[in-house]
Motif scaffolding. Structure first.
Motif, PDB file in Angstrom:
ATOM      1  N   PHE A 242       6.648  18.629   1.201  1.00  0.00           N
ATOM      2  CA  PHE A 242       5.729  18.598   0.058  1.00  0.00           C
ATOM      3  C   PHE A 242       5.758  17.171  -0.486  1.00  0.00           C
ATOM      4  O   PHE A 242       6.338  16.902  -1.526  1.00  0.00           O
ATOM      5  CB  PHE A 242       6.208  19.614  -0.996  1.00  0.00           C
ATOM      6  N   SER A 243       5.149  16.266   0.268  1.00  0.00           N
ATOM      7  CA  SER A 243       5.446  14.847   0.045  1.00  0.00           C
ATOM      8  C   SER A 243       4.494  14.143  -0.913  1.00  0.00           C
ATOM      9  O   SER A 243       4.789  13.065  -1.396  1.00  0.00           O
ATOM     10  CB  SER A 243       5.422  14.119   1.391  1.00  0.00           C
ATOM     11  N   SER A 244       3.368  14.787  -1.206  1.00  0.00           N
ATOM     12  CA  SER A 244       2.358  14.063  -1.959  1.00  0.00           C
ATOM     13  C   SER A 244       2.497  14.286  -3.459  1.00  0.00           C
ATOM     14  O   SER A 244       2.412  15.399  -3.956  1.00  0.00           O
ATOM     15  CB  SER A 244       0.985  14.533  -1.471  1.00  0.00           C
ATOM     16  N   LEU A 245       2.715  13.187  -4.178  1.00  0.00           N
ATOM     17  CA  LEU A 245       2.796  13.269  -5.642  1.00  0.00           C
ATOM     18  C   LEU A 245       1.390  13.136  -6.209  1.00  0.00           C
ATOM     19  O   LEU A 245       0.491  12.618  -5.542  1.00  0.00           O
ATOM     20  CB  LEU A 245       3.644  12.115  -6.196  1.00  0.00           C
ATOM     21  N   ASN A 246       1.215  13.535  -7.457  1.00  0.00           N
ATOM     22  CA  ASN A 246      -0.050  13.219  -8.127  1.00  0.00           C
ATOM     23  C   ASN A 246      -0.128  11.707  -8.228  1.00  0.00           C
ATOM     24  O   ASN A 246       0.904  11.042  -8.370  1.00  0.00           O
ATOM     25  CB  ASN A 246      -0.084  13.778  -9.552  1.00  0.00           C
TER      26      ASN A 246
ATOM     27  N   HIS B 257       6.597   4.168   0.634  1.00  0.00           N
ATOM     28  CA  HIS B 257       6.592   5.629   0.608  1.00  0.00           C
ATOM     29  C   HIS B 257       7.691   6.088  -0.349  1.00  0.00           C
ATOM     30  O   HIS B 257       8.837   5.649  -0.242  1.00  0.00           O
ATOM     31  CB  HIS B 257       6.829   6.166   2.024  1.00  0.00           C
ATOM     32  N   ILE B 258       7.333   6.929  -1.286  1.00  0.00           N
ATOM     33  CA  ILE B 258       8.334   7.525  -2.187  1.00  0.00           C
ATOM     34  C   ILE B 258       9.007   8.634  -1.374  1.00  0.00           C
ATOM     35  O   ILE B 258       8.302   9.525  -0.882  1.00  0.00           O
ATOM     36  CB  ILE B 258       7.671   8.091  -3.458  1.00  0.00           C
ATOM     37  N   PRO B 259      10.328   8.555  -1.196  1.00  0.00           N
ATOM     38  CA  PRO B 259      10.966   9.503  -0.274  1.00  0.00           C
ATOM     39  C   PRO B 259      11.044  10.926  -0.842  1.00  0.00           C
ATOM     40  O   PRO B 259      12.100  11.446  -1.168  1.00  0.00           O
ATOM     41  CB  PRO B 259      12.356   8.906  -0.059  1.00  0.00           C
TER      42      PRO B 259
ATOM     43  N   PHE C 262      -3.044   1.984  -4.617  1.00  0.00           N
ATOM     44  CA  PHE C 262      -2.913   3.447  -4.636  1.00  0.00           C
ATOM     45  C   PHE C 262      -4.201   4.077  -4.132  1.00  0.00           C
ATOM     46  O   PHE C 262      -5.283   3.513  -4.292  1.00  0.00           O
ATOM     47  CB  PHE C 262      -2.619   3.932  -6.061  1.00  0.00           C
ATOM     48  N   GLY C 263      -4.055   5.281  -3.590  1.00  0.00           N
ATOM     49  CA  GLY C 263      -5.219   5.937  -2.997  1.00  0.00           C
ATOM     50  C   GLY C 263      -5.874   6.953  -3.916  1.00  0.00           C
ATOM     51  O   GLY C 263      -5.472   7.147  -5.058  1.00  0.00           O
ATOM     52  N   ARG C 264      -6.890   7.582  -3.367  1.00  0.00           N
ATOM     53  CA  ARG C 264      -7.622   8.612  -4.124  1.00  0.00           C
ATOM     54  C   ARG C 264      -6.732   9.837  -4.316  1.00  0.00           C
ATOM     55  O   ARG C 264      -5.933  10.164  -3.429  1.00  0.00           O
ATOM     56  CB  ARG C 264      -8.871   9.022  -3.341  1.00  0.00           C
TER      57      ARG C 264
ATOM     58  N   ALA D 272      -7.509  12.289  -1.346  1.00  0.00           N
ATOM     59  CA  ALA D 272      -7.576  11.843   0.055  1.00  0.00           C
ATOM     60  C   ALA D 272      -6.668  10.667   0.375  1.00  0.00           C
ATOM     61  O   ALA D 272      -6.530  10.293   1.539  1.00  0.00           O
ATOM     62  CB  ALA D 272      -9.011  11.499   0.401  1.00  0.00           C
ATOM     63  N   GLY D 273      -6.049  10.072  -0.630  1.00  0.00           N
ATOM     64  CA  GLY D 273      -5.173   8.929  -0.378  1.00  0.00           C
ATOM     65  C   GLY D 273      -5.946   7.717   0.098  1.00  0.00           C
ATOM     66  O   GLY D 273      -7.142   7.564  -0.194  1.00  0.00           O
ATOM     67  N   LEU D 274      -5.290   6.847   0.848  1.00  0.00           N
ATOM     68  CA  LEU D 274      -5.922   5.646   1.392  1.00  0.00           C
ATOM     69  C   LEU D 274      -6.265   5.919   2.857  1.00  0.00           C
ATOM     70  O   LEU D 274      -5.538   6.638   3.542  1.00  0.00           O
ATOM     71  CB  LEU D 274      -4.951   4.461   1.309  1.00  0.00           C
TER      72      LEU D 274
ATOM     73  N   GLY E  94       0.834  -1.209   0.000  1.00  0.00           N
ATOM     74  CA  GLY E  94       0.000   0.000   0.000  1.00  0.00           C
ATOM     75  C   GLY E  94       0.862   1.249   0.000  1.00  0.00           C
ATOM     76  O   GLY E  94       1.828   1.342   0.745  1.00  0.00           O
ATOM     77  N   THR E  95       0.498   2.191  -0.840  1.00  0.00           N
ATOM     78  CA  THR E  95       1.321   3.392  -0.966  1.00  0.00           C
ATOM     79  C   THR E  95       0.727   4.552  -0.185  1.00  0.00           C
ATOM     80  O   THR E  95      -0.493   4.698  -0.099  1.00  0.00           O
ATOM     81  CB  THR E  95       1.421   3.806  -2.441  1.00  0.00           C
ATOM     82  N   SER E  96       1.625   5.360   0.363  1.00  0.00           N
ATOM     83  CA  SER E  96       1.142   6.489   1.135  1.00  0.00           C
ATOM     84  C   SER E  96       2.126   7.649   1.070  1.00  0.00           C
ATOM     85  O   SER E  96       3.340   7.462   1.100  1.00  0.00           O
ATOM     86  CB  SER E  96       0.944   6.037   2.580  1.00  0.00           C
ATOM     87  N   ALA E  97       1.548   8.836   0.978  1.00  0.00           N
ATOM     88  CA  ALA E  97       2.380  10.041   0.905  1.00  0.00           C
ATOM     89  C   ALA E  97       2.794  10.502   2.288  1.00  0.00           C
ATOM     90  O   ALA E  97       3.691  11.298   2.448  1.00  0.00           O
ATOM     91  CB  ALA E  97       1.606  11.147   0.201  1.00  0.00           C
ATOM     92  N   ARG E  98       2.090   9.981   3.309  1.00  0.00           N
ATOM     93  CA  ARG E  98       2.330  10.472   4.668  1.00  0.00           C
ATOM     94  C   ARG E  98       2.860   9.374   5.566  1.00  0.00           C
ATOM     95  O   ARG E  98       2.609   8.196   5.338  1.00  0.00           O
ATOM     96  CB  ARG E  98       1.009  10.958   5.276  1.00  0.00           C
ATOM     97  N   ASP E  99       3.559   9.792   6.598  1.00  0.00           N
ATOM     98  CA  ASP E  99       3.925   8.849   7.654  1.00  0.00           C
ATOM     99  C   ASP E  99       2.693   8.651   8.510  1.00  0.00           C
ATOM    100  O   ASP E  99       2.047   9.616   8.907  1.00  0.00           O
ATOM    101  CB  ASP E  99       5.044   9.430   8.530  1.00  0.00           C
TER     102      ASP E  99
HETATM  103  N1  SAH Z   1      -3.589  13.767   0.555  1.00  0.00           N
HETATM  104  C1  SAH Z   1      -3.330  12.424   0.171  1.00  0.00           C
HETATM  105  C2  SAH Z   1      -2.557  12.446  -1.099  1.00  0.00           C
HETATM  106  C3  SAH Z   1      -2.970  11.427  -2.026  1.00  0.00           C
HETATM  107  S1  SAH Z   1      -1.947  11.407  -3.416  1.00  0.00           S
HETATM  108  C4  SAH Z   1      -2.518  11.703   1.233  1.00  0.00           C
HETATM  109  O1  SAH Z   1      -1.845  12.391   1.978  1.00  0.00           O
HETATM  110  O2  SAH Z   1      -2.518  10.475   1.306  1.00  0.00           O
HETATM  111  C5  SAH Z   1      -2.684  10.088  -4.246  1.00  0.00           C
HETATM  112  C6  SAH Z   1      -1.987   8.764  -4.116  1.00  0.00           C
HETATM  113  O3  SAH Z   1      -0.707   8.821  -4.759  1.00  0.00           O
HETATM  114  C7  SAH Z   1      -1.690   8.302  -2.714  1.00  0.00           C
HETATM  115  O4  SAH Z   1      -2.808   7.698  -2.114  1.00  0.00           O
HETATM  116  C8  SAH Z   1      -0.610   7.281  -2.983  1.00  0.00           C
HETATM  117  O5  SAH Z   1      -1.191   6.115  -3.505  1.00  0.00           O
HETATM  118  C9  SAH Z   1       0.187   7.960  -4.078  1.00  0.00           C
HETATM  119  N2  SAH Z   1       1.287   8.788  -3.556  1.00  0.00           N
HETATM  120  C10 SAH Z   1       1.403  10.131  -3.619  1.00  0.00           C
HETATM  121  N3  SAH Z   1       2.551  10.533  -3.061  1.00  0.00           N
HETATM  122  C11 SAH Z   1       3.186   9.421  -2.641  1.00  0.00           C
HETATM  123  C12 SAH Z   1       4.439   9.183  -1.975  1.00  0.00           C
HETATM  124  N4  SAH Z   1       5.265  10.159  -1.635  1.00  0.00           N
HETATM  125  N5  SAH Z   1       4.756   7.890  -1.716  1.00  0.00           N
HETATM  126  C13 SAH Z   1       3.930   6.869  -2.055  1.00  0.00           C
HETATM  127  N6  SAH Z   1       2.742   7.055  -2.673  1.00  0.00           N
HETATM  128  C14 SAH Z   1       2.379   8.301  -2.958  1.00  0.00           C
END
Ligand code: SAH
Length: 235
Positions: free
Chosen positions: A117-121, A110-112, A90-92, A95-97, A54-59
């Motif tokens: 500014f950790s959240s990728l599209n 987690h992509i480091p 992958f999440g929304r 809102a992510g997962l 499962g992927t996540s942008a946040r800790d």
């Molecule tokens: N606000 C949401 C961002 C979702 S970004 C959050 O904080 O979770 C949409 C999706 O892209 C995430 O659910 C994840 O699947 C993936 N993603 C975005 N940035 C990522 C990262 N740094 N590492 C891993 N997955 C990431």
């Protein structure tokens, strides 16, 4: 996904599917979209999977076994080569997962990115992980990751010079430097040994050696006031 050789897309409760936007953005990879399986819940999507990442942008607050994208590529590849089914979740986009969804995953990835500014599209995150899976797969198959094929002439041109060719180049260089007045044979200092060190470090090819020799020849001719015919050099 298609660029990286992945084909099985499962969509969980999609807002808009089939989607004209998605078809337009797929630029030709519509077969992946058309074959996408649509399910109502993440649980259904994961049926039969033996490794769930499962992927996540946040800790998250709950500590969980964490992989970086490279480790994720290797783990996914190993599992699939052993016949297991692997899910990259992958999440929304906005809102992510949810924590609950993340807890259905054995590992988190987690992509480091920059923590500020950790959240990728979503699409960019998918591409990073799909690329890592591909790199791991290519390595496991002993397939090259560099596909450029050198033409025979290019291979010849890229051949390194031999020690004796280098020696005759240094002799030519020294003679030319004396001739143009850059090197005083009475006071050579360390010029030639420094130049040897410089050229020795640069891994000169046969073609490059010919260019350098051509330059020396023309420099000496110019210093002697000899005429240079346009187009005489062919490099
Ligand atoms: N606000 C949401 C961002 C979702 S970004 C959050 O904080 O979770 C949409 C999706 O892209 C995430 O659910 C994840 O699947 C993936 N993603 C975005 N940035 C990522 C990262 N740094 N590492 C891993 N997955 C990431």
């Amino acid at each position: 996904m298609k660029n990286m050789g992945l084909s099985r897309l499962v969509l969980v409760d999609p807002l808009d599917f089939p989607s004209g936007d998605a078809v337009a953005r797929a630029s030709g990879a519509t077969d992946v979209l058309e074959a996408a399986q649509v399910v109502g819940t993440l649980e259904e999507a994961l049926v039969g999977c033996s490794l769930v990442l499962g992927t996540s942008a946040r800790d998250r607050r709950i500590p969980w076994p964490l992989l970086d994208p490279r480790e994720c590529g290797v783990a996914a590849c190993e599992q699939s080569m052993q016949g297991g089914e692997v899910a990259l979740v992958f999440g929304r986009e906005y809102a992510g997962l949810t924590n609950e969804e993340l807890q259905r995953c054995q590992f988190h990835v987690h992509i480091p990115s920059d923590p500020e500014f950790s959240s990728l599209n979503l699409a960019a995150a998918v591409q990073v992980l799909a690329y890592e899976v591909r790199m791991a797969w290519l390595a496991a198959q002993n397939k090259p990751t560099k596909t450029a094929k050198l033409e025979t002439t290019a291979i010849l041109n890229a051949q390194p010079v031999t020690a004796d060719e280098l020696e005759s180049f240094y002799a030519h260089l020294e003679q030319a430097l004396v001739e143009i007045g850059f090197l005083d044979p009475a006071k050579p200092r360390h010029l030639m040994s420094r130049l040897r060190r410089l050229y020795g470090r640069s891994g000169i090819s046969k073609l490059e050696m010919n260019i350098l020799r051509g330059i020396l020849t023309e420099t000496v001719k110019a210093a002697r006031g000899e005429h240079h015919k346009q187009g005489e050099t062919d490099v």
